[in-house]
Design a protein around this motif. Structure first.
Motif, short mmCIF file in Angstrom:
data_model
loop_
_atom_site.label_atom_id
_atom_site.label_comp_id
_atom_site.label_asym_id
_atom_site.label_seq_id
_atom_site.Cartn_x
_atom_site.Cartn_y
_atom_site.Cartn_z
N MET A 1 7.71 11.52 39.77
CA MET A 1 8.58 10.94 38.75
C MET A 1 7.93 9.72 38.10
SD MET A 1 11.46 11.87 37.60
CE MET A 1 12.69 11.28 36.51
N LYS A 2 7.19 8.94 38.89
CA LYS A 2 6.51 7.78 38.32
C LYS A 2 5.49 8.19 37.28
CE LYS A 2 6.88 4.41 42.08
NZ LYS A 2 6.13 3.58 43.02
N ASN A 3 4.82 9.33 37.54
CA ASN A 3 3.79 9.81 36.63
C ASN A 3 4.38 10.15 35.26
OD1 ASN A 3 1.19 10.40 35.95
ND2 ASN A 3 1.22 12.47 36.76
N ILE A 4 5.54 10.80 35.28
CA ILE A 4 6.21 11.15 34.02
C ILE A 4 6.60 9.88 33.27
CG2 ILE A 4 8.29 12.20 33.05
CD1 ILE A 4 8.12 14.28 35.31
N LYS A 5 7.11 8.89 34.00
CA LYS A 5 7.50 7.63 33.38
C LYS A 5 6.29 6.93 32.77
CE LYS A 5 10.50 3.69 34.25
NZ LYS A 5 11.34 3.00 35.21
N LYS A 6 5.15 6.97 33.49
CA LYS A 6 3.92 6.36 32.96
C LYS A 6 3.47 7.06 31.69
CE LYS A 6 1.07 4.02 36.36
NZ LYS A 6 -0.13 4.09 37.18
N GLN A 7 3.51 8.40 31.71
CA GLN A 7 3.09 9.16 30.53
C GLN A 7 3.99 8.84 29.34
OE1 GLN A 7 3.18 13.22 31.95
NE2 GLN A 7 1.00 13.18 32.46
N LYS A 8 5.30 8.77 29.59
CA LYS A 8 6.24 8.46 28.51
C LYS A 8 5.98 7.05 27.97
CE LYS A 8 11.02 8.88 27.15
NZ LYS A 8 12.38 9.27 27.52
N GLN A 9 5.71 6.12 28.87
CA GLN A 9 5.41 4.75 28.46
C GLN A 9 4.14 4.72 27.62
OE1 GLN A 9 4.92 2.00 31.70
NE2 GLN A 9 4.61 0.24 30.37
N LYS A 10 3.14 5.48 28.03
CA LYS A 10 1.88 5.54 27.28
C LYS A 10 2.14 6.10 25.88
CE LYS A 10 -2.75 7.51 27.41
NZ LYS A 10 -3.68 8.36 28.14
N HIS A 11 2.92 7.17 25.80
CA HIS A 11 3.24 7.74 24.49
C HIS A 11 4.02 6.75 23.64
CE1 HIS A 11 2.68 11.87 26.48
NE2 HIS A 11 1.67 11.69 25.67
N THR A 12 4.93 6.06 24.27
CA THR A 12 5.72 5.07 23.55
C THR A 12 4.82 3.98 22.98
OG1 THR A 12 7.64 5.48 24.95
CG2 THR A 12 7.62 3.42 23.75
N GLU A 13 3.87 3.52 23.78
CA GLU A 13 2.93 2.50 23.31
C GLU A 13 2.09 3.02 22.17
OE1 GLU A 13 0.75 1.38 26.78
OE2 GLU A 13 2.47 0.41 27.72
N LEU A 14 1.65 4.26 22.28
CA LEU A 14 0.81 4.84 21.23
C LEU A 14 1.58 5.01 19.92
CD1 LEU A 14 -1.11 7.60 23.22
CD2 LEU A 14 -2.07 5.50 22.27
N LEU A 15 2.84 5.41 20.04
CA LEU A 15 3.64 5.64 18.85
C LEU A 15 4.37 4.40 18.36
CD1 LEU A 15 5.07 9.14 19.83
CD2 LEU A 15 3.24 8.65 18.21
N GLY A 16 4.39 3.36 19.18
CA GLY A 16 4.95 2.08 18.77
C GLY A 16 6.46 2.02 18.72
N LYS A 17 7.15 2.89 19.45
CA LYS A 17 8.61 2.84 19.47
C LYS A 17 9.09 3.57 20.71
CE LYS A 17 9.34 7.08 16.90
NZ LYS A 17 10.20 7.77 16.00
N ASN A 18 10.37 3.46 20.98
CA ASN A 18 10.94 4.24 22.07
C ASN A 18 11.03 5.69 21.62
OD1 ASN A 18 11.30 2.07 23.80
ND2 ASN A 18 13.29 1.56 22.90
N VAL A 19 10.52 6.57 22.45
CA VAL A 19 10.43 7.97 22.08
C VAL A 19 11.31 8.79 23.02
CG1 VAL A 19 8.85 9.91 21.80
CG2 VAL A 19 8.06 7.61 21.32
N THR A 20 12.06 9.71 22.43
CA THR A 20 12.89 10.58 23.26
C THR A 20 12.07 11.75 23.75
OG1 THR A 20 13.58 11.97 21.41
CG2 THR A 20 14.92 10.00 21.84
N ASP A 21 12.58 12.40 24.79
CA ASP A 21 11.90 13.59 25.31
C ASP A 21 11.79 14.66 24.23
OD1 ASP A 21 11.60 12.38 27.76
OD2 ASP A 21 13.34 13.36 28.66
N THR A 22 12.81 14.76 23.39
CA THR A 22 12.80 15.75 22.30
C THR A 22 11.68 15.45 21.32
OG1 THR A 22 15.18 16.07 22.51
CG2 THR A 22 14.17 16.76 20.43
N GLU A 23 11.51 14.17 20.97
CA GLU A 23 10.43 13.80 20.05
C GLU A 23 9.06 14.07 20.66
OE1 GLU A 23 12.26 10.13 17.43
OE2 GLU A 23 11.82 9.76 19.54
N LEU A 24 8.93 13.80 21.95
CA LEU A 24 7.67 14.09 22.63
C LEU A 24 7.40 15.59 22.64
CD1 LEU A 24 7.70 11.65 25.68
CD2 LEU A 24 6.22 11.56 23.68
#
Length: 67
Positions: A1-24
Protein backbone atom coordinates in the motif's frame (compact mmCIF):
# COMPACT_ATOMS: atom_id res chain seq x y z
CA UNK A 1 0.00 0.00 0.00
CA UNK A 2 2.89 2.37 0.72
CA UNK A 3 4.23 1.77 -2.79
CA UNK A 4 0.94 2.84 -4.37
CA UNK A 5 0.87 5.95 -2.20
CA UNK A 6 4.46 6.78 -3.22
CA UNK A 7 3.63 6.33 -6.90
CA UNK A 8 0.55 8.55 -6.58
CA UNK A 9 2.61 11.18 -4.76
CA UNK A 10 5.23 11.04 -7.51
CA UNK A 11 2.56 11.49 -10.17
CA UNK A 12 1.04 14.33 -8.21
CA UNK A 13 4.42 16.06 -8.02
CA UNK A 14 5.00 15.57 -11.72
CA UNK A 15 1.59 16.91 -12.66
CA UNK A 16 1.66 19.67 -10.07
CA UNK A 17 -1.75 19.03 -8.50
CA UNK A 18 -3.73 16.49 -6.57
CA UNK A 19 -4.60 13.73 -8.98
CA UNK A 20 -7.47 11.30 -8.69
CA UNK A 21 -7.15 7.62 -9.46
CA UNK A 22 -9.46 8.20 -12.44
CA UNK A 23 -7.16 10.90 -13.83
CA UNK A 24 -4.15 8.63 -13.37
CA UNK A 25 -5.98 5.82 -15.15
CA UNK A 26 -6.84 8.17 -18.02
CA UNK A 27 -3.23 9.32 -18.23
CA UNK A 28 -2.03 5.73 -18.22
CA UNK A 29 -4.49 4.88 -20.99
CA UNK A 30 -3.25 7.82 -23.02
CA UNK A 31 0.37 6.81 -22.51
CA UNK A 32 -0.42 3.23 -23.51
CA UNK A 33 -2.10 4.49 -26.68
CA UNK A 34 0.89 6.70 -27.51
CA UNK A 35 3.24 3.79 -26.88
CA UNK A 36 1.21 1.63 -29.25
CA UNK A 37 1.43 4.32 -31.93
CA UNK A 38 5.17 4.63 -31.37
CA UNK A 39 5.62 0.87 -31.66
CA UNK A 40 3.67 0.92 -34.92
CA UNK A 41 5.82 3.77 -36.26
CA UNK A 42 9.02 1.94 -35.34
CA UNK A 43 7.74 -1.21 -37.01
CA UNK A 44 6.88 0.72 -40.19
CA UNK A 45 10.29 2.40 -40.17
CA UNK A 46 12.01 -0.94 -39.74
CA UNK A 47 10.02 -2.37 -42.64
CA UNK A 48 10.91 0.65 -44.81
CA UNK A 49 14.59 0.29 -43.95
CA UNK A 50 14.46 -3.41 -44.91
CA UNK A 51 12.81 -2.54 -48.21
CA UNK A 52 15.47 0.09 -48.88
CA UNK A 53 18.24 -2.40 -48.09
CA UNK A 54 16.66 -4.91 -50.48
CA UNK A 55 16.39 -2.31 -53.24
CA UNK A 56 20.04 -1.28 -52.78
CA UNK A 57 21.11 -4.91 -52.91
CA UNK A 58 19.13 -5.45 -56.11
CA UNK A 59 20.56 -2.26 -57.60
CA UNK A 60 24.10 -3.38 -56.83
CA UNK A 61 23.43 -6.80 -58.38
CA UNK A 62 22.07 -5.11 -61.51
CA UNK A 63 25.13 -2.83 -61.70
CA UNK A 64 27.42 -5.87 -61.45
CA UNK A 65 25.54 -7.58 -64.26
CA UNK A 66 25.86 -4.50 -66.47
CA UNK A 67 29.59 -4.18 -65.80
Amino acid sequence: MKNIKKQKQKHTELLGKNVTDTELAQELGSLQQQLGQLEQSVSQLSSSQQQTANLLRDLNLTKEQIN
